[in-house]
Design an enzyme around this catalytic site. Structure first.
Site, PDB file in Angstrom:
ATOM      1  N   GLU A   1      -8.586   1.678   1.585  1.00  0.00           N
ATOM      2  CA  GLU A   1      -8.142   1.158   2.889  1.00  0.00           C
ATOM      3  C   GLU A   1      -7.808   2.365   3.741  1.00  0.00           C
ATOM      4  O   GLU A   1      -6.876   3.107   3.431  1.00  0.00           O
ATOM      5  CB  GLU A   1      -6.907   0.259   2.725  1.00  0.00           C
ATOM      6  CG  GLU A   1      -7.119  -0.947   1.818  1.00  0.00           C
ATOM      7  CD  GLU A   1      -8.184  -1.900   2.336  1.00  0.00           C
ATOM      8  OE1 GLU A   1      -8.529  -1.836   3.527  1.00  0.00           O
ATOM      9  OE2 GLU A   1      -8.693  -2.696   1.524  1.00  0.00           O
TER      10      GLU A   1
ATOM     11  N   LYS B   1       1.522   6.280  -7.078  1.00  0.00           N
ATOM     12  CA  LYS B   1       1.928   7.500  -6.360  1.00  0.00           C
ATOM     13  C   LYS B   1       2.228   7.171  -4.903  1.00  0.00           C
ATOM     14  O   LYS B   1       1.322   6.946  -4.102  1.00  0.00           O
ATOM     15  CB  LYS B   1       0.833   8.571  -6.430  1.00  0.00           C
ATOM     16  CG  LYS B   1       1.410   9.925  -6.052  1.00  0.00           C
ATOM     17  CD  LYS B   1       0.411  10.924  -5.559  1.00  0.00           C
ATOM     18  CE  LYS B   1       0.282  10.963  -4.067  1.00  0.00           C
ATOM     19  NZ  LYS B   1       1.501  11.271  -3.298  1.00  0.00           N
TER      20      LYS B   1
END
Ligand code: NAD
Length: 481
Positions: free
Chosen positions: A247, A172
């Site tokens: 992250e 995505k």
């Protein structure tokens, strides 16, 4: 009007319920494309096709999977101008940057992991008459969710290790910058990547992103984006014990000592502050300067910042392009106002520059330098993710390290000094996943990448990424005389 489509089961597809989102050109504020706002129905189609493909894809030889990645990389390289134009149109970043950084690095990501895949080898341990064979097996279907600041660069950084390890991927991209991922789907079709190995689903993160994280057939989530989103993903993924790699944001310190190579530092600092409009998680946004050179540094830095040219991303002379969205621009303005409320002094910038002609309705913000802010002020603590840096002076190493670590983030830090002993001592004390000494944004893709504290959970890069996308299995065999 460009109509972006999902890539499901090897074909381009509109969303099943025809819901679309507007995609904006930040340089002029106009809608230039529509992108699917996918639903769970689209995700189920993607999962079905991945389920069918997994067995065959994971049984291919390592080199056969790598060959697909090499071919896709070659095809992107052949179309590099189209990709670079698309990235700048979608994101507002200077075309010179898309051409020199974003797209070349995307190609490199694919080639790097295609080459590294050789390192996914079984290891054996022997103890007397027992042999343990450790296999590295793919997880199955995995999800990757990426942000808008380096759209194709971070998209490929995730899907490449996932695919070479033998997984099928539901990817995505950010709904704010979906264009290069769409071009990527077309390249996959041209490369005849087997159907269902990679599915690209576009749409609102709070809708389809959440469905991807929740789905019990998706075994792992590799996410890059904001810390708030990452925390939500961690909570959701824990419900079905999904593997996660997060992250997230940064508030990276730069420590400048009076013995540094001044010219190299200054040239690098302009980049670490304002490259990509400051919208790089690794940007150095809190700049700490040793007292002995503060005034000289401050005057020269501000002089240089004032010379940065803000404007049309497609103009070769532009240093700083457009901010990615009107919402993000509002956020940056809000933080600069807050800095003034908190007693900060805007040394330069802090305003919306006048950009002429066809860019006059775009989203721009002047490179901004703020002084005199308390260390615990909101602006020194929260990530702005725009062209805004703060300056403060420090007396000695002790004060420098205290200031650097005074944040909940821990992604990267930068130290400028010629004293290598000091550099190493401070680098060990600094709370961040990555420390650059006398440089910025140097990357060896074999090294572990990821933050600590509120910046990250787990590591990407090289074998660390391959470890994440595989499960180690121990086959323990005893033999008898
Ligand atoms: P974001 O968290 O808003 O979105 C990132 C992605 O997550 C998008 O694809 C979005 O659609 C999706 N998403 C949003 N809500 C979701 C949810 N509830 N569940 C699942 N998916 C969801 O971040 P952003 O604004 O796109 O990107 C900027 C942030 O990314 C900054 O904080 C920046 O520091 C960070 N970033 C970090 C790194 C790194 O390597 N540490 C690299 C680049 C950017």
């Amino acid at each position: 009007m460009i109509k972006i489509k999902n890539y499901i089961n090897g074909d381009l597809a509109l969303p099943t319920d025809n819901q679309c989102l507007d995609v904006f050109n930040p340089s002029n504020g106009e809608v230039y494309a529509k992108c699917p706002n996918s639903s769970i129905d689209d995700l189920e189609l993607a999962i079905e096709s991945s389920k069918k493909s997994f067995q065959k894809w994971s049984s291919l030889k390592q080199s056969e999977r790598s060959d697909f990645l090499f071919l896709i990389a070659d095809l992107i390289e052949k179309n590099i101008d189209d990709f670079a134009n698309a990235e700048s149109l979608d994101n507002g970043k200077p075309l010179t940057l898309s051409k020199s950084l974003d797209i070349p690095r995307s190609i490199k990501n694919l080639r790097f992991f295609a080459s590294l895949s050789n390192s996914i080898r079984p290891v054996s341990y022997r103890k007397e008459n027992v042999i343990s064979d450790i296999l590295k097996q793919p997880l199955g279907i995995v999800g990757t969710i990426s942000p808008w600041n380096l759209p194709l660069y971070l998209f490929t950084w995730k899907i490449a290790p996932a695919l070479v390890s033998g997984n099928c991927v539901i990817a995505k991209p950010s709904e704010i910058t979906p264009y290069t991922a769409y071009l990527f789907s077309k390249i996959c079709i041209e490369a005849e990547l087997p159907k269902g190995v990679l599915n690209i689903i576009h749409g609102d993160g709070k809708v389809i992103g959440r469905e991807i994280v929740k789905h019990d057939k998706i075994k792992a989530i590799s996410f890059t984006g904001g810390t708030k989103t990452g925390k939500e993903i961690a909570i959701q993924a824990s419900n079905n014990l999904k593997k996660i790699n997060l992250e997230m944001g940064g508030k990276n310190p730069v420590l400048i000592f009076d013995d540094c190579d001044y010219d190299k530092m200054m040239n690098s600092l302009l980049k670490s502050s304002f490259l990509n409009q400051g919208q790089i998680c690794l940007a150095g946004s809190r700049i700490y300067i040793q007292k002995t050179i503060y005034k000289k540094f401050r005057d020269e830095f501000i002089e240089r910042v004032k010379k940065l040219k803000v404007g049309d991303p497609f103009d070769k002379k532009t240093n700083q392009g457009a901010i990615v969205s009107s919402q993000h621009l509002e956020k940056i303005i809000m933080y600069v106002k807050k800095a003034v409320d908190e007693g900060g002094h805007i040394a330069t910038g802090g305003d919306i520059p006048d950009i002429p002609n066809e860019c006059c309705n775009g989203w721009y913000f002047s490179p901004t330098v703020i002084e005199n802010l308390p260390q615990n002020s909101i602006v020194n603590q929260e990530e702005i993710f725009g062209p805004v840096v703060t300056l403060a002076e420090f007396e000695d190493e002790k004060e420098a390290i205290q200031m650097a670590n005074n944040t909940n983030y821990g992604l990267a830090s930068i130290i400028w000094t010629k004293d290598i002993n000091r550099a190493h001592k401070l680098a060990e004390l600094i709370e961040s996943g990555l420390v650059w000494v006398n440089c910025w944004l140097e990357r060896d893709l074999r090294t572990p990448f990821g933050g600590i504290k509120n910046s990250g959970f787990g590591k990407e890069g090289g074998k660390y990424a391959l470890d994440f996308f595989t499960e180690s299995k121990n086959i323990c065999t005893k033999y008898y005389d």
